[in-house]
Design a protein around this motif. Structure first.
Motif, PDB file in Angstrom:
ATOM      1  N   LYS A   1     -21.396   2.789  -7.409  1.00  0.00           N
ATOM      2  CA  LYS A   1     -20.673   1.807  -8.222  1.00  0.00           C
ATOM      3  C   LYS A   1     -19.858   0.904  -7.314  1.00  0.00           C
ATOM      4  N   VAL A   2     -20.010  -0.416  -7.491  1.00  0.00           N
ATOM      5  CA  VAL A   2     -19.254  -1.388  -6.709  1.00  0.00           C
ATOM      6  C   VAL A   2     -18.330  -2.174  -7.639  1.00  0.00           C
ATOM      7  N   CYS A   3     -17.147  -2.505  -7.148  1.00  0.00           N
ATOM      8  CA  CYS A   3     -16.202  -3.342  -7.883  1.00  0.00           C
ATOM      9  C   CYS A   3     -16.247  -4.744  -7.280  1.00  0.00           C
ATOM     10  N   VAL A   4     -16.860  -5.670  -8.001  1.00  0.00           N
ATOM     11  CA  VAL A   4     -16.972  -7.033  -7.518  1.00  0.00           C
ATOM     12  C   VAL A   4     -15.673  -7.787  -7.742  1.00  0.00           C
ATOM     13  N   GLU A   5     -14.786  -7.211  -8.532  1.00  0.00           N
ATOM     14  CA  GLU A   5     -13.470  -7.788  -8.803  1.00  0.00           C
ATOM     15  C   GLU A   5     -12.545  -6.662  -9.193  1.00  0.00           C
ATOM     16  N   GLY A   6     -11.288  -6.985  -9.535  1.00  0.00           N
ATOM     17  CA  GLY A   6     -10.355  -5.969  -9.986  1.00  0.00           C
ATOM     18  C   GLY A   6     -10.818  -5.361 -11.290  1.00  0.00           C
ATOM     19  N   VAL A   7     -10.368  -4.144 -11.562  1.00  0.00           N
ATOM     20  CA  VAL A   7     -10.853  -3.445 -12.743  1.00  0.00           C
ATOM     21  C   VAL A   7     -10.410  -4.102 -14.033  1.00  0.00           C
ATOM     22  N   ASP A   8      -9.488  -5.067 -13.971  1.00  0.00           N
ATOM     23  CA  ASP A   8      -9.073  -5.780 -15.172  1.00  0.00           C
ATOM     24  C   ASP A   8      -9.661  -7.175 -15.218  1.00  0.00           C
ATOM     25  N   GLY A   9     -10.627  -7.460 -14.360  1.00  0.00           N
ATOM     26  CA  GLY A   9     -11.277  -8.749 -14.394  1.00  0.00           C
ATOM     27  C   GLY A   9     -10.636  -9.796 -13.527  1.00  0.00           C
ATOM     28  N   THR A  10      -9.768  -9.393 -12.591  1.00  0.00           N
ATOM     29  CA  THR A  10      -9.111 -10.352 -11.722  1.00  0.00           C
ATOM     30  C   THR A  10      -9.726 -10.302 -10.337  1.00  0.00           C
ATOM     31  N   GLU A  11      -9.708 -11.407  -9.656  1.00  0.00           N
ATOM     32  CA  GLU A  11     -10.315 -11.460  -8.328  1.00  0.00           C
ATOM     33  C   GLU A  11      -9.509 -10.684  -7.303  1.00  0.00           C
ATOM     34  N   GLY A  12      -8.247 -10.458  -7.578  1.00  0.00           N
ATOM     35  CA  GLY A  12      -7.410  -9.807  -6.582  1.00  0.00           C
ATOM     36  C   GLY A  12      -7.402  -8.315  -6.643  1.00  0.00           C
ATOM     37  N   GLY A  13      -8.080  -7.720  -7.618  1.00  0.00           N
ATOM     38  CA  GLY A  13      -8.110  -6.267  -7.699  1.00  0.00           C
ATOM     39  C   GLY A  13      -6.754  -5.692  -7.987  1.00  0.00           C
ATOM     40  N   VAL A  14      -5.986  -6.305  -8.910  1.00  0.00           N
ATOM     41  CA  VAL A  14      -4.590  -5.950  -9.052  1.00  0.00           C
ATOM     42  C   VAL A  14      -4.373  -4.550  -9.574  1.00  0.00           C
ATOM     43  N   SER A  15      -5.304  -4.001 -10.325  1.00  0.00           N
ATOM     44  CA  SER A  15      -5.059  -2.683 -10.870  1.00  0.00           C
ATOM     45  C   SER A  15      -5.075  -1.611  -9.804  1.00  0.00           C
ATOM     46  N   SER A  16      -5.837  -1.791  -8.767  1.00  0.00           N
ATOM     47  CA  SER A  16      -5.938  -0.777  -7.734  1.00  0.00           C
ATOM     48  C   SER A  16      -5.307  -1.217  -6.424  1.00  0.00           C
ATOM     49  N   GLY A  17      -4.763  -2.412  -6.381  1.00  0.00           N
ATOM     50  CA  GLY A  17      -4.217  -2.908  -5.132  1.00  0.00           C
ATOM     51  C   GLY A  17      -5.297  -3.241  -4.135  1.00  0.00           C
ATOM     52  N   ARG A  18      -6.526  -3.432  -4.595  1.00  0.00           N
ATOM     53  CA  ARG A  18      -7.644  -3.688  -3.707  1.00  0.00           C
ATOM     54  C   ARG A  18      -8.228  -5.066  -3.969  1.00  0.00           C
ATOM     55  N   ALA A  19      -8.847  -5.617  -2.980  1.00  0.00           N
ATOM     56  CA  ALA A  19      -9.534  -6.893  -3.129  1.00  0.00           C
ATOM     57  C   ALA A  19     -10.970  -6.646  -3.559  1.00  0.00           C
ATOM     58  N   PRO A  20     -11.624  -7.661  -4.137  1.00  0.00           N
ATOM     59  CA  PRO A  20     -13.040  -7.500  -4.455  1.00  0.00           C
ATOM     60  C   PRO A  20     -13.866  -7.437  -3.183  1.00  0.00           C
ATOM     61  N   LEU A  21     -15.063  -6.917  -3.295  1.00  0.00           N
ATOM     62  CA  LEU A  21     -15.964  -6.888  -2.154  1.00  0.00           C
ATOM     63  C   LEU A  21     -16.377  -8.300  -1.763  1.00  0.00           C
ATOM     64  N   HIS A  22     -16.402  -8.559  -0.464  1.00  0.00           N
ATOM     65  CA  HIS A  22     -16.952  -9.820   0.022  1.00  0.00           C
ATOM     66  C   HIS A  22     -18.454  -9.816  -0.224  1.00  0.00           C
ATOM     67  N   GLN A  23     -19.048 -10.996  -0.398  1.00  0.00           N
ATOM     68  CA  GLN A  23     -20.471 -11.071  -0.712  1.00  0.00           C
ATOM     69  C   GLN A  23     -21.333 -10.360   0.327  1.00  0.00           C
ATOM     70  N   SER A  24     -20.995 -10.519   1.605  1.00  0.00           N
ATOM     71  CA  SER A  24     -21.802  -9.866   2.644  1.00  0.00           C
ATOM     72  C   SER A  24     -21.660  -8.350   2.588  1.00  0.00           C
ATOM     73  N   ASP A  25     -20.447  -7.851   2.300  1.00  0.00           N
ATOM     74  CA  ASP A  25     -20.240  -6.407   2.179  1.00  0.00           C
ATOM     75  C   ASP A  25     -20.965  -5.863   0.950  1.00  0.00           C
ATOM     76  N   LEU A  26     -20.891  -6.616  -0.157  1.00  0.00           N
ATOM     77  CA  LEU A  26     -21.580  -6.217  -1.383  1.00  0.00           C
ATOM     78  C   LEU A  26     -23.082  -6.132  -1.143  1.00  0.00           C
ATOM     79  N   GLY A  27     -23.639  -7.134  -0.469  1.00  0.00           N
ATOM     80  CA  GLY A  27     -25.061  -7.109  -0.171  1.00  0.00           C
ATOM     81  C   GLY A  27     -25.451  -5.938   0.708  1.00  0.00           C
ATOM     82  N   ALA A  28     -24.575  -5.599   1.657  1.00  0.00           N
ATOM     83  CA  ALA A  28     -24.863  -4.472   2.537  1.00  0.00           C
ATOM     84  C   ALA A  28     -24.872  -3.153   1.767  1.00  0.00           C
ATOM     85  N   VAL A  29     -23.926  -2.998   0.820  1.00  0.00           N
ATOM     86  CA  VAL A  29     -23.899  -1.787  -0.008  1.00  0.00           C
ATOM     87  C   VAL A  29     -25.187  -1.674  -0.810  1.00  0.00           C
TER      88      VAL A  29
END
Length: 455
Positions: A250-278
Protein backbone atom coordinates in the motif's frame (compact mmCIF):
# COMPACT_ATOMS: atom_id res chain seq x y z
CA UNK A 1 -33.93 -1.19 15.32
CA UNK A 2 -35.04 2.03 13.71
CA UNK A 3 -34.01 4.17 10.75
CA UNK A 4 -32.97 7.74 10.35
CA UNK A 5 -31.47 9.81 7.58
CA UNK A 6 -27.78 9.21 6.93
CA UNK A 7 -25.15 11.92 7.17
CA UNK A 8 -25.26 12.54 3.44
CA UNK A 9 -29.02 12.97 3.42
CA UNK A 10 -29.39 10.46 0.58
CA UNK A 11 -29.38 7.10 2.34
CA UNK A 12 -31.06 5.57 5.36
CA UNK A 13 -28.54 4.74 8.08
CA UNK A 14 -29.17 2.06 10.66
CA UNK A 15 -29.20 2.72 14.36
CA UNK A 16 -28.20 -0.62 15.81
CA UNK A 17 -27.53 -1.75 19.35
CA UNK A 18 -23.86 -2.87 19.46
CA UNK A 19 -23.46 -6.62 19.16
CA UNK A 20 -22.11 -7.20 22.67
CA UNK A 21 -24.83 -5.02 24.16
CA UNK A 22 -27.45 -6.81 22.10
CA UNK A 23 -26.31 -10.14 23.51
CA UNK A 24 -26.54 -8.81 27.04
CA UNK A 25 -30.08 -7.65 26.33
CA UNK A 26 -31.25 -10.85 24.66
CA UNK A 27 -29.25 -13.19 26.83
CA UNK A 28 -28.14 -15.18 23.76
CA UNK A 29 -24.40 -15.80 23.61
CA UNK A 30 -23.27 -17.12 20.22
CA UNK A 31 -21.35 -20.38 20.39
CA UNK A 32 -18.04 -21.04 18.67
CA UNK A 33 -16.81 -24.51 17.74
CA UNK A 34 -15.54 -26.67 14.93
CA UNK A 35 -17.98 -28.12 12.42
CA UNK A 36 -16.95 -31.64 13.43
CA UNK A 37 -18.73 -34.21 11.27
CA UNK A 38 -20.00 -31.42 9.04
CA UNK A 39 -23.33 -29.64 8.95
CA UNK A 40 -26.07 -28.60 6.57
CA UNK A 41 -27.70 -25.21 6.11
CA UNK A 42 -31.26 -25.32 4.83
CA UNK A 43 -33.12 -22.38 3.35
CA UNK A 44 -33.19 -20.11 0.33
CA UNK A 45 -29.71 -20.24 -1.24
CA UNK A 46 -27.95 -17.63 -3.33
CA UNK A 47 -24.81 -19.34 -4.58
CA UNK A 48 -23.01 -16.17 -5.73
CA UNK A 49 -23.19 -17.37 -9.34
CA UNK A 50 -26.81 -17.23 -10.49
CA UNK A 51 -28.97 -14.14 -10.25
CA UNK A 52 -31.81 -15.94 -8.47
CA UNK A 53 -31.88 -17.85 -5.20
CA UNK A 54 -33.45 -21.29 -4.80
CA UNK A 55 -34.81 -23.36 -1.92
CA UNK A 56 -32.29 -25.99 -1.02
CA UNK A 57 -29.52 -27.33 1.18
CA UNK A 58 -25.78 -26.72 1.31
CA UNK A 59 -23.54 -29.18 3.14
CA UNK A 60 -20.17 -28.20 4.64
CA UNK A 61 -17.96 -31.29 4.91
CA UNK A 62 -15.41 -32.32 7.50
CA UNK A 63 -12.64 -30.96 5.26
CA UNK A 64 -14.04 -27.41 5.47
CA UNK A 65 -15.29 -27.44 1.88
CA UNK A 66 -18.72 -27.53 0.28
CA UNK A 67 -19.65 -31.20 -0.03
CA UNK A 68 -23.03 -30.70 -1.68
CA UNK A 69 -25.43 -27.95 -2.72
CA UNK A 70 -28.75 -28.14 -4.49
CA UNK A 71 -32.53 -28.41 -4.07
CA UNK A 72 -33.56 -30.11 -0.87
CA UNK A 73 -34.92 -33.21 -2.56
CA UNK A 74 -31.70 -33.63 -4.56
CA UNK A 75 -29.26 -33.62 -1.63
CA UNK A 76 -29.07 -36.74 0.54
CA UNK A 77 -28.18 -35.89 4.13
CA UNK A 78 -26.35 -38.47 6.26
CA UNK A 79 -28.10 -39.63 9.39
CA UNK A 80 -27.25 -37.52 12.41
CA UNK A 81 -25.91 -34.57 10.41
CA UNK A 82 -26.61 -31.25 12.11
CA UNK A 83 -29.08 -29.16 10.10
CA UNK A 84 -29.53 -25.41 10.68
CA UNK A 85 -32.55 -23.67 9.17
CA UNK A 86 -32.02 -20.16 7.80
CA UNK A 87 -34.21 -17.77 5.82
CA UNK A 88 -31.35 -16.94 3.40
CA UNK A 89 -27.97 -18.59 2.77
CA UNK A 90 -25.12 -17.09 0.77
CA UNK A 91 -21.35 -16.63 0.59
CA UNK A 92 -19.66 -14.79 3.44
CA UNK A 93 -18.49 -11.22 2.91
CA UNK A 94 -14.88 -10.09 2.40
CA UNK A 95 -13.92 -6.57 3.55
CA UNK A 96 -11.08 -5.40 1.30
CA UNK A 97 -10.09 -2.39 3.42
CA UNK A 98 -9.71 -2.59 7.19
CA UNK A 99 -7.15 -1.51 9.78
CA UNK A 100 -6.72 -4.29 12.31
CA UNK A 101 -4.38 -2.27 14.48
CA UNK A 102 -7.24 -0.11 15.71
CA UNK A 103 -10.19 -2.52 15.46
CA UNK A 104 -8.42 -5.69 16.51
CA UNK A 105 -10.50 -8.22 18.44
CA UNK A 106 -9.93 -11.94 18.42
CA UNK A 107 -11.53 -12.08 14.99
CA UNK A 108 -14.66 -13.76 16.32
CA UNK A 109 -16.63 -10.50 16.34
CA UNK A 110 -15.88 -10.01 12.65
CA UNK A 111 -16.87 -13.57 11.79
CA UNK A 112 -19.95 -13.42 14.02
CA UNK A 113 -21.15 -10.43 12.01
CA UNK A 114 -20.81 -12.13 8.62
CA UNK A 115 -17.20 -11.52 7.57
CA UNK A 116 -15.15 -14.48 6.42
CA UNK A 117 -12.07 -12.55 5.22
CA UNK A 118 -10.48 -9.13 5.66
CA UNK A 119 -7.61 -7.30 4.03
CA UNK A 120 -5.59 -5.07 6.33
CA UNK A 121 -4.04 -2.00 4.71
CA UNK A 122 -1.75 -0.57 7.36
CA UNK A 123 -0.58 -2.60 10.36
CA UNK A 124 2.77 -3.77 11.71
CA UNK A 125 3.85 -7.06 10.17
CA UNK A 126 3.96 -8.66 13.63
CA UNK A 127 0.27 -7.96 14.19
CA UNK A 128 -0.56 -9.14 10.70
CA UNK A 129 1.31 -12.41 11.32
CA UNK A 130 -0.52 -12.89 14.62
CA UNK A 131 -3.90 -12.41 13.00
CA UNK A 132 -3.11 -14.87 10.25
CA UNK A 133 -2.38 -17.51 12.87
CA UNK A 134 -5.03 -16.74 15.49
CA UNK A 135 -8.10 -15.33 13.75
CA UNK A 136 -10.94 -17.62 12.64
CA UNK A 137 -11.25 -15.55 9.44
CA UNK A 138 -8.90 -15.28 6.46
CA UNK A 139 -6.53 -12.31 6.81
CA UNK A 140 -4.46 -10.76 4.04
CA UNK A 141 -2.42 -7.61 4.51
CA UNK A 142 -0.04 -5.02 3.18
CA UNK A 143 2.04 -4.38 6.29
CA UNK A 144 3.00 -0.72 6.78
CA UNK A 145 1.75 2.07 4.55
CA UNK A 146 4.53 3.45 2.37
CA UNK A 147 4.90 7.25 2.45
CA UNK A 148 7.45 9.91 1.64
CA UNK A 149 9.83 11.67 4.00
CA UNK A 150 8.81 14.41 6.43
CA UNK A 151 7.43 17.44 4.61
CA UNK A 152 9.40 20.54 5.72
CA UNK A 153 7.06 23.06 4.07
CA UNK A 154 5.72 25.66 6.53
CA UNK A 155 2.20 25.76 5.05
CA UNK A 156 0.45 23.95 7.87
CA UNK A 157 -1.00 25.53 11.00
CA UNK A 158 -0.44 23.38 14.09
CA UNK A 159 -2.13 23.87 17.45
CA UNK A 160 -1.94 21.78 20.59
CA UNK A 161 -5.37 20.90 21.95
CA UNK A 162 -7.33 17.91 23.27
CA UNK A 163 -9.70 15.54 21.57
CA UNK A 164 -13.10 14.40 22.85
CA UNK A 165 -11.48 11.72 25.00
CA UNK A 166 -9.24 14.30 26.65
CA UNK A 167 -6.06 13.12 24.95
CA UNK A 168 -3.52 15.74 23.94
CA UNK A 169 -3.34 16.04 20.18
CA UNK A 170 -1.93 18.32 17.52
CA UNK A 171 -4.72 19.60 15.28
CA UNK A 172 -3.22 20.21 11.88
CA UNK A 173 -5.32 21.97 9.28
CA UNK A 174 -4.11 22.30 5.69
CA UNK A 175 -4.12 25.82 4.30
CA UNK A 176 -5.98 26.46 1.06
CA UNK A 177 -7.33 22.96 0.57
CA UNK A 178 -10.98 22.52 -0.35
CA UNK A 179 -11.88 19.15 1.17
CA UNK A 180 -12.84 20.57 4.55
CA UNK A 181 -11.31 17.65 6.45
CA UNK A 182 -9.56 18.31 9.75
CA UNK A 183 -6.99 15.78 10.83
CA UNK A 184 -5.64 14.74 14.23
CA UNK A 185 -2.23 13.42 15.12
CA UNK A 186 -1.82 12.06 18.63
CA UNK A 187 1.05 13.59 20.52
CA UNK A 188 2.27 10.22 21.75
CA UNK A 189 2.78 9.20 18.13
CA UNK A 190 4.72 12.22 16.92
CA UNK A 191 8.41 12.03 16.23
CA UNK A 192 10.83 14.49 17.78
CA UNK A 193 13.63 15.55 15.46
CA UNK A 194 15.33 12.68 13.67
CA UNK A 195 15.54 10.27 16.61
CA UNK A 196 13.02 7.46 16.94
CA UNK A 197 11.47 6.39 20.21
CA UNK A 198 11.63 2.59 20.17
CA UNK A 199 9.74 2.40 23.48
CA UNK A 200 6.59 3.60 21.71
CA UNK A 201 6.93 1.22 18.80
CA UNK A 202 8.79 3.54 16.43
CA UNK A 203 11.88 1.98 14.94
CA UNK A 204 15.22 3.64 14.40
CA UNK A 205 16.12 4.84 10.89
CA UNK A 206 17.67 2.14 8.77
CA UNK A 207 16.11 -0.86 10.54
CA UNK A 208 12.61 -2.32 10.47
CA UNK A 209 10.65 -4.24 13.07
CA UNK A 210 12.45 -7.45 12.19
CA UNK A 211 15.86 -5.78 12.40
CA UNK A 212 16.54 -5.75 8.66
CA UNK A 213 18.17 -2.78 7.00
CA UNK A 214 15.42 -0.78 5.33
CA UNK A 215 13.98 2.62 6.05
CA UNK A 216 12.28 4.37 8.90
CA UNK A 217 9.19 2.63 10.34
CA UNK A 218 6.69 4.38 12.58
CA UNK A 219 3.82 2.99 14.63
CA UNK A 220 1.11 5.63 14.61
CA UNK A 221 -1.62 4.74 17.12
CA UNK A 222 -0.92 1.07 16.50
CA UNK A 223 -0.54 1.42 12.74
CA UNK A 224 2.69 1.23 10.80
CA UNK A 225 4.19 3.67 8.31
CA UNK A 226 7.29 3.00 6.23
CA UNK A 227 9.11 6.08 4.90
CA UNK A 228 11.17 6.17 1.71
CA UNK A 229 13.09 9.13 0.30
CA UNK A 230 14.69 7.72 -2.86
CA UNK A 231 14.10 5.05 -5.51
CA UNK A 232 16.89 2.94 -4.01
CA UNK A 233 15.26 3.12 -0.58
CA UNK A 234 11.93 2.18 -2.16
CA UNK A 235 13.41 -0.95 -3.71
CA UNK A 236 15.05 -1.96 -0.41
CA UNK A 237 11.78 -1.47 1.43
CA UNK A 238 9.81 -3.61 -1.01
CA UNK A 239 12.42 -6.35 -0.73
CA UNK A 240 12.04 -6.29 3.05
CA UNK A 241 8.23 -6.40 2.86
CA UNK A 242 8.41 -9.33 0.45
CA UNK A 243 10.67 -11.12 2.92
CA UNK A 244 8.13 -10.37 5.66
CA UNK A 245 5.47 -12.15 3.60
CA UNK A 246 3.01 -9.33 2.90
CA UNK A 247 0.29 -10.01 0.33
CA UNK A 248 0.39 -6.63 -1.41
CA UNK A 249 1.90 -3.14 -1.02
CA UNK A 250 0.00 0.00 0.00
CA UNK A 251 1.36 3.41 -1.01
CA UNK A 252 0.17 6.82 0.20
CA UNK A 253 0.27 9.21 -2.74
CA UNK A 254 -0.93 11.97 -0.41
CA UNK A 255 -1.87 12.50 3.23
CA UNK A 256 -4.48 10.15 4.62
CA UNK A 257 -6.98 13.02 4.70
CA UNK A 258 -6.48 13.95 1.07
CA UNK A 259 -3.84 16.63 1.56
CA UNK A 260 -0.57 16.82 -0.31
CA UNK A 261 1.39 17.42 2.86
CA UNK A 262 0.47 14.20 4.62
CA UNK A 263 -0.72 16.14 7.64
CA UNK A 264 -2.34 13.27 9.46
CA UNK A 265 0.87 11.32 9.75
CA UNK A 266 3.39 14.13 9.57
CA UNK A 267 4.64 12.60 6.32
CA UNK A 268 4.94 13.91 2.80
CA UNK A 269 3.44 12.13 -0.20
CA UNK A 270 5.67 9.87 -2.24
CA UNK A 271 7.61 11.58 -5.00
CA UNK A 272 6.67 10.31 -8.46
CA UNK A 273 10.04 8.62 -8.97
CA UNK A 274 9.86 6.91 -5.55
CA UNK A 275 6.27 5.83 -6.22
CA UNK A 276 7.29 4.35 -9.57
CA UNK A 277 10.17 2.50 -7.94
CA UNK A 278 7.84 0.96 -5.33
CA UNK A 279 5.37 -0.18 -8.00
CA UNK A 280 8.07 -1.59 -10.28
CA UNK A 281 9.76 -3.47 -7.43
CA UNK A 282 6.43 -4.85 -6.17
CA UNK A 283 5.42 -6.04 -9.63
CA UNK A 284 8.82 -7.66 -10.12
CA UNK A 285 8.20 -9.59 -6.91
CA UNK A 286 4.70 -10.60 -8.01
CA UNK A 287 2.84 -8.26 -5.65
CA UNK A 288 0.08 -5.83 -6.53
CA UNK A 289 0.01 -2.21 -5.29
CA UNK A 290 -2.98 -0.36 -3.89
CA UNK A 291 -2.85 3.43 -3.62
CA UNK A 292 -4.32 5.86 -1.12
CA UNK A 293 -5.25 8.65 -3.54
CA UNK A 294 -8.21 10.88 -2.76
CA UNK A 295 -7.60 13.82 -5.10
CA UNK A 296 -7.47 14.04 -8.87
CA UNK A 297 -3.76 14.90 -8.84
CA UNK A 298 -2.98 11.90 -6.64
CA UNK A 299 -5.02 9.57 -8.84
CA UNK A 300 -3.12 10.80 -11.91
CA UNK A 301 0.21 10.16 -10.12
CA UNK A 302 -0.94 6.65 -9.18
CA UNK A 303 -1.99 5.89 -12.76
CA UNK A 304 1.34 7.11 -14.13
CA UNK A 305 3.14 4.81 -11.72
CA UNK A 306 1.04 1.82 -12.78
CA UNK A 307 -0.74 0.92 -9.53
CA UNK A 308 -3.22 -1.93 -9.61
CA UNK A 309 -5.92 -0.53 -7.34
CA UNK A 310 -7.21 2.58 -5.59
CA UNK A 311 -7.86 1.98 -1.90
CA UNK A 312 -10.78 4.48 -1.87
CA UNK A 313 -13.25 6.04 -4.23
CA UNK A 314 -11.64 9.52 -4.58
CA UNK A 315 -13.16 12.49 -2.77
CA UNK A 316 -12.61 15.12 -5.45
CA UNK A 317 -14.88 15.07 -8.55
CA UNK A 318 -13.16 12.97 -11.21
CA UNK A 319 -13.05 14.37 -14.76
CA UNK A 320 -14.39 11.97 -17.36
CA UNK A 321 -10.96 11.56 -18.95
CA UNK A 322 -9.52 10.39 -15.62
CA UNK A 323 -12.36 7.91 -15.20
CA UNK A 324 -11.64 6.60 -18.68
CA UNK A 325 -7.94 6.23 -17.84
CA UNK A 326 -8.80 4.24 -14.71
CA UNK A 327 -11.01 1.94 -16.74
CA UNK A 328 -8.48 1.54 -19.56
CA UNK A 329 -5.74 0.65 -17.06
CA UNK A 330 -7.87 -2.07 -15.49
CA UNK A 331 -7.52 -0.47 -12.05
CA UNK A 332 -10.05 -1.66 -9.46
CA UNK A 333 -11.41 0.73 -6.79
CA UNK A 334 -12.34 -0.10 -3.20
CA UNK A 335 -15.57 1.62 -2.20
CA UNK A 336 -15.24 3.02 1.40
CA UNK A 337 -18.24 5.24 0.57
CA UNK A 338 -19.92 5.18 3.98
CA UNK A 339 -16.87 6.44 5.88
CA UNK A 340 -16.70 9.44 3.53
CA UNK A 341 -20.44 10.15 3.61
CA UNK A 342 -19.90 13.55 5.22
CA UNK A 343 -17.60 15.10 2.61
CA UNK A 344 -20.29 15.85 0.03
CA UNK A 345 -21.73 14.24 -3.10
CA UNK A 346 -18.44 13.75 -4.99
CA UNK A 347 -17.64 10.19 -3.78
CA UNK A 348 -21.10 8.90 -4.74
CA UNK A 349 -20.89 10.63 -8.11
CA UNK A 350 -17.42 9.22 -8.70
CA UNK A 351 -18.59 5.72 -7.81
CA UNK A 352 -21.45 5.97 -10.30
CA UNK A 353 -19.12 7.22 -13.05
CA UNK A 354 -16.58 4.49 -12.35
CA UNK A 355 -19.22 1.77 -12.40
CA UNK A 356 -20.70 3.11 -15.63
CA UNK A 357 -17.22 3.02 -17.20
CA UNK A 358 -16.79 -0.63 -16.26
CA UNK A 359 -14.36 -0.11 -13.37
CA UNK A 360 -14.66 -2.94 -10.79
CA UNK A 361 -15.91 -1.55 -7.47
CA UNK A 362 -14.85 -3.70 -4.51
CA UNK A 363 -16.56 -3.71 -1.11
CA UNK A 364 -14.41 -2.16 1.62
CA UNK A 365 -15.27 -0.08 4.68
CA UNK A 366 -11.98 1.35 6.04
CA UNK A 367 -13.02 -0.04 9.42
CA UNK A 368 -10.55 1.14 12.01
CA UNK A 369 -9.32 3.96 9.76
CA UNK A 370 -11.71 6.72 8.78
CA UNK A 371 -14.66 4.44 9.54
CA UNK A 372 -16.08 4.09 13.02
CA UNK A 373 -18.47 1.18 13.16
CA UNK A 374 -18.99 -2.21 14.78
CA UNK A 375 -17.01 -5.05 13.21
CA UNK A 376 -18.64 -7.00 10.46
CA UNK A 377 -20.70 -6.32 7.36
CA UNK A 378 -21.93 -2.72 7.04
CA UNK A 379 -25.36 -2.60 5.33
CA UNK A 380 -24.88 1.13 4.70
CA UNK A 381 -21.83 0.44 2.53
CA UNK A 382 -23.84 -2.10 0.57
CA UNK A 383 -26.63 0.43 0.09
CA UNK A 384 -24.23 3.08 -1.18
CA UNK A 385 -22.79 0.63 -3.70
CA UNK A 386 -26.32 -0.26 -4.77
CA UNK A 387 -27.22 3.40 -5.28
CA UNK A 388 -24.03 3.90 -7.33
CA UNK A 389 -25.66 1.75 -9.98
CA UNK A 390 -24.74 -1.77 -8.93
CA UNK A 391 -28.14 -2.54 -7.44
CA UNK A 392 -28.39 -4.67 -4.32
CA UNK A 393 -27.43 -7.87 -6.11
CA UNK A 394 -24.42 -6.18 -7.70
CA UNK A 395 -23.40 -4.73 -4.33
CA UNK A 396 -23.58 -8.21 -2.84
CA UNK A 397 -21.36 -9.55 -5.63
CA UNK A 398 -18.88 -6.71 -4.94
CA UNK A 399 -18.77 -7.83 -1.30
CA UNK A 400 -18.39 -11.55 -2.01
CA UNK A 401 -16.82 -12.81 -5.25
CA UNK A 402 -15.61 -9.30 -6.19
CA UNK A 403 -13.81 -8.68 -2.91
CA UNK A 404 -12.50 -12.26 -2.81
CA UNK A 405 -10.60 -11.52 -6.03
CA UNK A 406 -9.06 -8.32 -4.66
CA UNK A 407 -5.27 -7.98 -4.70
CA UNK A 408 -3.73 -10.03 -1.89
CA UNK A 409 -6.36 -12.79 -1.95
CA UNK A 410 -6.10 -15.92 -4.03
CA UNK A 411 -9.77 -15.92 -5.03
CA UNK A 412 -10.14 -19.44 -3.62
CA UNK A 413 -10.24 -19.06 0.14
CA UNK A 414 -12.85 -17.64 0.12
CA UNK A 415 -14.14 -17.61 -3.45
CA UNK A 416 -17.37 -15.73 -2.83
CA UNK A 417 -19.28 -18.64 -4.37
CA UNK A 418 -21.10 -21.69 -3.08
CA UNK A 419 -20.17 -24.64 -5.28
CA UNK A 420 -19.06 -28.20 -4.64
CA UNK A 421 -15.39 -28.37 -3.71
CA UNK A 422 -15.12 -24.66 -2.85
CA UNK A 423 -13.90 -23.44 0.52
CA UNK A 424 -16.95 -23.36 2.79
CA UNK A 425 -17.39 -19.65 3.60
CA UNK A 426 -21.12 -19.49 4.26
CA UNK A 427 -23.54 -17.18 6.04
CA UNK A 428 -27.11 -17.95 7.06
CA UNK A 429 -29.29 -14.90 7.70
CA UNK A 430 -32.72 -14.40 9.35
CA UNK A 431 -33.99 -12.40 6.33
CA UNK A 432 -33.20 -11.86 2.65
CA UNK A 433 -30.49 -9.14 2.54
CA UNK A 434 -31.63 -8.06 -0.92
CA UNK A 435 -34.88 -6.99 0.74
CA UNK A 436 -33.50 -6.01 4.16
CA UNK A 437 -29.72 -5.37 4.23
CA UNK A 438 -29.86 -4.97 8.02
CA UNK A 439 -30.15 -8.77 8.22
CA UNK A 440 -26.33 -8.77 8.07
CA UNK A 441 -26.27 -7.30 11.57
CA UNK A 442 -27.42 -10.55 13.18
CA UNK A 443 -26.50 -13.67 11.17
CA UNK A 444 -28.07 -16.95 12.21
CA UNK A 445 -24.86 -18.87 11.51
CA UNK A 446 -21.46 -18.28 9.91
CA UNK A 447 -19.23 -21.08 8.61
CA UNK A 448 -15.63 -20.44 7.61
CA UNK A 449 -13.79 -23.64 6.71
CA UNK A 450 -13.77 -25.72 9.86
CA UNK A 451 -15.02 -22.85 12.03
CA UNK A 452 -18.63 -22.27 13.00
CA UNK A 453 -20.26 -19.41 14.85
CA UNK A 454 -24.00 -19.62 15.49
CA UNK A 455 -26.64 -18.22 17.75
Amino acid sequence: MRRRDGPSGCLPALVVVPLRAARRVTGRAPTRHEIGRGLALRGRIWDGIADLAFNGVVVAGVDGRVAAVGPGDAVALPDGLQVIDCVWIGPGVTDAHVHLATTATSGHDEMRAGLVAVRDLGSPVERLAHWRMAAPIVVAGAGPRVTGAVDPRPDLRTDLCTDRAGREVFAREPVGRGLGVRSWTYRSSLRRGTASRTASGIYAPGRNAAGRNTQDWDALDGEAVAVVDSPAAARRLVASLVADGVDLIKVCVEGVDGTEGGVSSGRAPLHQSDLGAVVDAAHAAGLAVTAHALTVRAVEMALRAGVDELAHVPLEPLPEEVVERIAAAGVAVVSTLQCHAGVGPAPARNAALLHRAGVPLIYGTDAGGASSRPPGVDPRELDRLAYAGLGRLGALRAATSGAARAAGFDGQRPSGRIEVGAFAALVGLPADPLVEPAAWRHPTVVVNGHRLIGA
